[in-house]
Structures are given as structure tokens and as C-alpha cells.
Motif scaffolding. Structure first.
Motif, PDB file in Angstrom:
ATOM      1  N   ALA A  45       3.582 -15.479  21.781  1.00  0.00           N
ATOM      2  CA  ALA A  45       5.024 -15.241  21.636  1.00  0.00           C
ATOM      3  C   ALA A  45       5.494 -14.106  22.548  1.00  0.00           C
ATOM      4  O   ALA A  45       6.563 -14.201  23.169  1.00  0.00           O
ATOM      5  CB  ALA A  45       5.359 -14.934  20.180  1.00  0.00           C
ATOM      6  N   LEU A  46       4.699 -13.043  22.650  1.00  0.00           N
ATOM      7  CA  LEU A  46       5.077 -11.939  23.537  1.00  0.00           C
ATOM      8  C   LEU A  46       5.146 -12.402  24.995  1.00  0.00           C
ATOM      9  O   LEU A  46       6.080 -12.038  25.714  1.00  0.00           O
ATOM     10  CB  LEU A  46       4.085 -10.776  23.400  1.00  0.00           C
ATOM     11  CG  LEU A  46       4.260  -9.902  22.167  1.00  0.00           C
ATOM     12  CD1 LEU A  46       3.051  -8.994  21.972  1.00  0.00           C
ATOM     13  CD2 LEU A  46       5.539  -9.067  22.277  1.00  0.00           C
TER      14      LEU A  46
ATOM     15  N   GLU B 106       8.366 -14.224  29.741  1.00  0.00           N
ATOM     16  CA  GLU B 106       8.697 -15.301  30.685  1.00  0.00           C
ATOM     17  C   GLU B 106      10.182 -15.636  30.614  1.00  0.00           C
ATOM     18  O   GLU B 106      10.821 -15.879  31.639  1.00  0.00           O
ATOM     19  CB  GLU B 106       7.863 -16.548  30.389  1.00  0.00           C
ATOM     20  CG  GLU B 106       6.411 -16.396  30.775  1.00  0.00           C
ATOM     21  CD  GLU B 106       5.539 -17.556  30.304  1.00  0.00           C
ATOM     22  OE1 GLU B 106       6.074 -18.537  29.730  1.00  0.00           O
ATOM     23  OE2 GLU B 106       4.322 -17.484  30.508  1.00  0.00           O
ATOM     24  N   LEU B 107      10.727 -15.645  29.413  1.00  0.00           N
ATOM     25  CA  LEU B 107      12.155 -15.915  29.245  1.00  0.00           C
ATOM     26  C   LEU B 107      12.968 -14.882  30.011  1.00  0.00           C
ATOM     27  O   LEU B 107      13.863 -15.229  30.788  1.00  0.00           O
ATOM     28  CB  LEU B 107      12.504 -15.893  27.753  1.00  0.00           C
ATOM     29  CG  LEU B 107      13.922 -16.290  27.362  1.00  0.00           C
ATOM     30  CD1 LEU B 107      13.916 -16.821  25.932  1.00  0.00           C
ATOM     31  CD2 LEU B 107      14.894 -15.156  27.474  1.00  0.00           C
TER      32      LEU B 107
ATOM     33  N   VAL C 180      18.161  -7.794  21.386  1.00  0.00           N
ATOM     34  CA  VAL C 180      17.326  -8.802  20.728  1.00  0.00           C
ATOM     35  C   VAL C 180      15.928  -8.835  21.328  1.00  0.00           C
ATOM     36  O   VAL C 180      14.935  -8.952  20.599  1.00  0.00           O
ATOM     37  CB  VAL C 180      18.012 -10.192  20.785  1.00  0.00           C
ATOM     38  CG1 VAL C 180      17.074 -11.292  20.336  1.00  0.00           C
ATOM     39  CG2 VAL C 180      19.267 -10.178  19.930  1.00  0.00           C
ATOM     40  N   ARG C 181      15.834  -8.697  22.634  1.00  0.00           N
ATOM     41  CA  ARG C 181      14.512  -8.705  23.280  1.00  0.00           C
ATOM     42  C   ARG C 181      13.641  -7.581  22.738  1.00  0.00           C
ATOM     43  O   ARG C 181      12.489  -7.806  22.346  1.00  0.00           O
ATOM     44  CB  ARG C 181      14.681  -8.554  24.794  1.00  0.00           C
ATOM     45  CG  ARG C 181      13.376  -8.447  25.544  1.00  0.00           C
ATOM     46  CD  ARG C 181      13.618  -8.111  26.995  1.00  0.00           C
ATOM     47  NE  ARG C 181      12.430  -8.243  27.810  1.00  0.00           N
ATOM     48  CZ  ARG C 181      12.387  -7.963  29.093  1.00  0.00           C
ATOM     49  NH1 ARG C 181      13.485  -7.578  29.728  1.00  0.00           N
ATOM     50  NH2 ARG C 181      11.271  -8.092  29.770  1.00  0.00           N
TER      51      ARG C 181
ATOM     52  N   ARG D 177      10.285  -7.965  20.438  1.00  0.00           N
ATOM     53  CA  ARG D 177       9.039  -7.392  20.944  1.00  0.00           C
ATOM     54  C   ARG D 177       8.465  -6.396  19.938  1.00  0.00           C
ATOM     55  O   ARG D 177       7.261  -6.417  19.660  1.00  0.00           O
ATOM     56  CB  ARG D 177       9.263  -6.708  22.287  1.00  0.00           C
ATOM     57  CG  ARG D 177       7.941  -6.219  22.888  1.00  0.00           C
ATOM     58  CD  ARG D 177       8.072  -5.380  24.138  1.00  0.00           C
ATOM     59  NE  ARG D 177       8.729  -6.062  25.218  1.00  0.00           N
ATOM     60  CZ  ARG D 177       9.731  -5.534  25.927  1.00  0.00           C
ATOM     61  NH1 ARG D 177      10.201  -4.340  25.639  1.00  0.00           N
ATOM     62  NH2 ARG D 177      10.263  -6.195  26.917  1.00  0.00           N
ATOM     63  N   ALA D 178       9.309  -5.552  19.375  1.00  0.00           N
ATOM     64  CA  ALA D 178       8.840  -4.569  18.394  1.00  0.00           C
ATOM     65  C   ALA D 178       8.263  -5.261  17.150  1.00  0.00           C
ATOM     66  O   ALA D 178       7.237  -4.831  16.614  1.00  0.00           O
ATOM     67  CB  ALA D 178       9.981  -3.628  18.004  1.00  0.00           C
ATOM     68  N   ILE D 179       8.915  -6.317  16.700  1.00  0.00           N
ATOM     69  CA  ILE D 179       8.420  -7.055  15.534  1.00  0.00           C
ATOM     70  C   ILE D 179       7.041  -7.638  15.833  1.00  0.00           C
ATOM     71  O   ILE D 179       6.116  -7.523  15.025  1.00  0.00           O
ATOM     72  CB  ILE D 179       9.405  -8.184  15.138  1.00  0.00           C
ATOM     73  CG1 ILE D 179      10.698  -7.590  14.588  1.00  0.00           C
ATOM     74  CG2 ILE D 179       8.771  -9.131  14.119  1.00  0.00           C
ATOM     75  CD1 ILE D 179      11.843  -8.601  14.486  1.00  0.00           C
ATOM     76  N   LEU D 180       6.909  -8.246  16.995  1.00  0.00           N
ATOM     77  CA  LEU D 180       5.635  -8.869  17.358  1.00  0.00           C
ATOM     78  C   LEU D 180       4.540  -7.824  17.581  1.00  0.00           C
ATOM     79  O   LEU D 180       3.387  -8.041  17.223  1.00  0.00           O
ATOM     80  CB  LEU D 180       5.807  -9.745  18.601  1.00  0.00           C
ATOM     81  CG  LEU D 180       6.646 -10.998  18.394  1.00  0.00           C
ATOM     82  CD1 LEU D 180       7.043 -11.613  19.740  1.00  0.00           C
ATOM     83  CD2 LEU D 180       5.911 -12.011  17.534  1.00  0.00           C
TER      84      LEU D 180
END
Length: 181
Positions: A24-25, A30-31, A166-167, A171-174
Motif C-alpha cells: 500500500a505504501l 506511485e500514485l 490525505v497522502r 502514509r502515517a496510518i500505514l
């Protein structure tokens, strides 16, 4: 289409949550590699790549939702909306290209179904009467205006996501999940 980058450091012996986080990271990064597409309405190719990258991240989060933090799910509606907005742009881009080819009667390389459609469109319009060609020019103009409006809506949505960070939040959540394992 931009190929998905291979995921480094996957460990088949690690918990699924660890590998899901890595995937996911990377899909998130990539997005954002294609984020310039949100600022340039003429960057059709980058917008197409961004659409594919949004899809990859969305499907990754959906696929691994059982092992990722529940907070990741909050971004799914935003990704779905981005995917729809970018899909609308892509649909217009394909149709605009086909109409331009038909009006100029020039050959252009298309892939798959687009190639079949462009060839049949060219054959049907060879020697087309002037009123039909005028109608196509009007349709081209109308579709260009629609696309500009769709791009504006997409760009504003993207800017709102950027303002909400949001990015960084995803990222912090992951990343926080890894320390909890």
C-alpha cells in the motif's frame, strides 16, 4: 501504461499486515509520482497513468482491508471518486482523438477496441458530406468544453485532498501499523 513497480522487501514469512503495508505504501507513492497531472489539463498521458495508479491503490486497500488499519478505509470513497473523474477524462480523450482522426482522415495508431473503432469511423466518414463534418466539428468543440469542465472538477477535488493532507495521513496510518506489529 506505466507498469507497477515491484514491491521490495516482501517477506513470505511475515504477517500479511506487514506485506500489505509495504504494498500500500508503494502504491501510494506511485500514485503521487503522477500528481503533476492534476495541474496540467493537456497532460493526458500523465492523467491516464494517474488513473491507473489510483486504481492500484484503491484495489490494494480493498484487497487487504482485513489486515490494514480500519482508518485506511476512510480514503476509499475519495479514491473511487478520483477514479471516476479520471475515467471521465480518459473517455473524453479517446473520443476526442477519434473525432480528430475522422476529421483529418489521417492514420493514427490506436490500440485494441480504439483501433477497430477508428478504422470503422474513418471508413464511414470517407467523403462524408459537409453537414456531417460540420456536426463532428461541433461535437468536437462541445466535448472539448465538457472535458475542460471535468478537468476543473477533478483538479479542485485533488487540491482539496492536498489541503487535507490525505497522502501524509494515509502514509502515517500505514507506517504506524508497522510499529504496532
Amino acid at each position: 501504461m506505466a507498469k507497477a513497480e515491484p514491491i521490495k522487501d516482501l517477506d513470505p514469512c511475515a504477517p500479511a499486515a506487514h506485506n500489505a503495508r509495504l504494498i500500500a505504501l508503494q502504491r501510494l507513492e506511485e500514485l503521487y509520482h503522477w500528481s503533476q497531472a492534476a495541474t496540467n489539463p493537456q497532460d493526458v498521458e500523465s492523467q491516464h497513468h494517474l488513473r491507473i495508479a489510483v486504481k492500484r491503490l484503491r484495489y490494494t486497500l480493498e484487497l487487504f482491508q482485513a489486515v490494514l488499519p480500519e482508518a485506511c478505509l476512510a480514503v476509499l470513497p475519495e479514491l473511487e471518486q478520483l477514479q471516476e473523474e479520471l475515467g471521465r477524462l480518459h473517455d473524453h480523450d479517446v473520443l476526442l482523438a477519434l473525432i480528430k482522426v475522422a476529421l483529418t482522415e489521417q492514420q493514427r495508431s490506436f490500440e485494441g477496441a480504439e483501433a477497430l473503432l477508428s478504422l470503422s469511423l474513418l471508413k464511414a466518414l470517407q467523403g462524408a458530406p459537409l453537414p456531417l463534418r460540420a456536426g463532428l466539428r461541433h461535437l468536437l468543440w462541445r466535448l472539448q468544453r465538457e472535458r475542460a469542465a471535468h478537468f476543473q472538477a477533478f483538479s479542485q477535488h485533488w487540491q482539496a485532498l492536498e489541503a487535507r493532507r490525505v497522502r501524509q495521513e494515509l502514509r502515517a496510518i500505514l507506517q504506524s501499523q508497522e510499529s504496532a506489529l
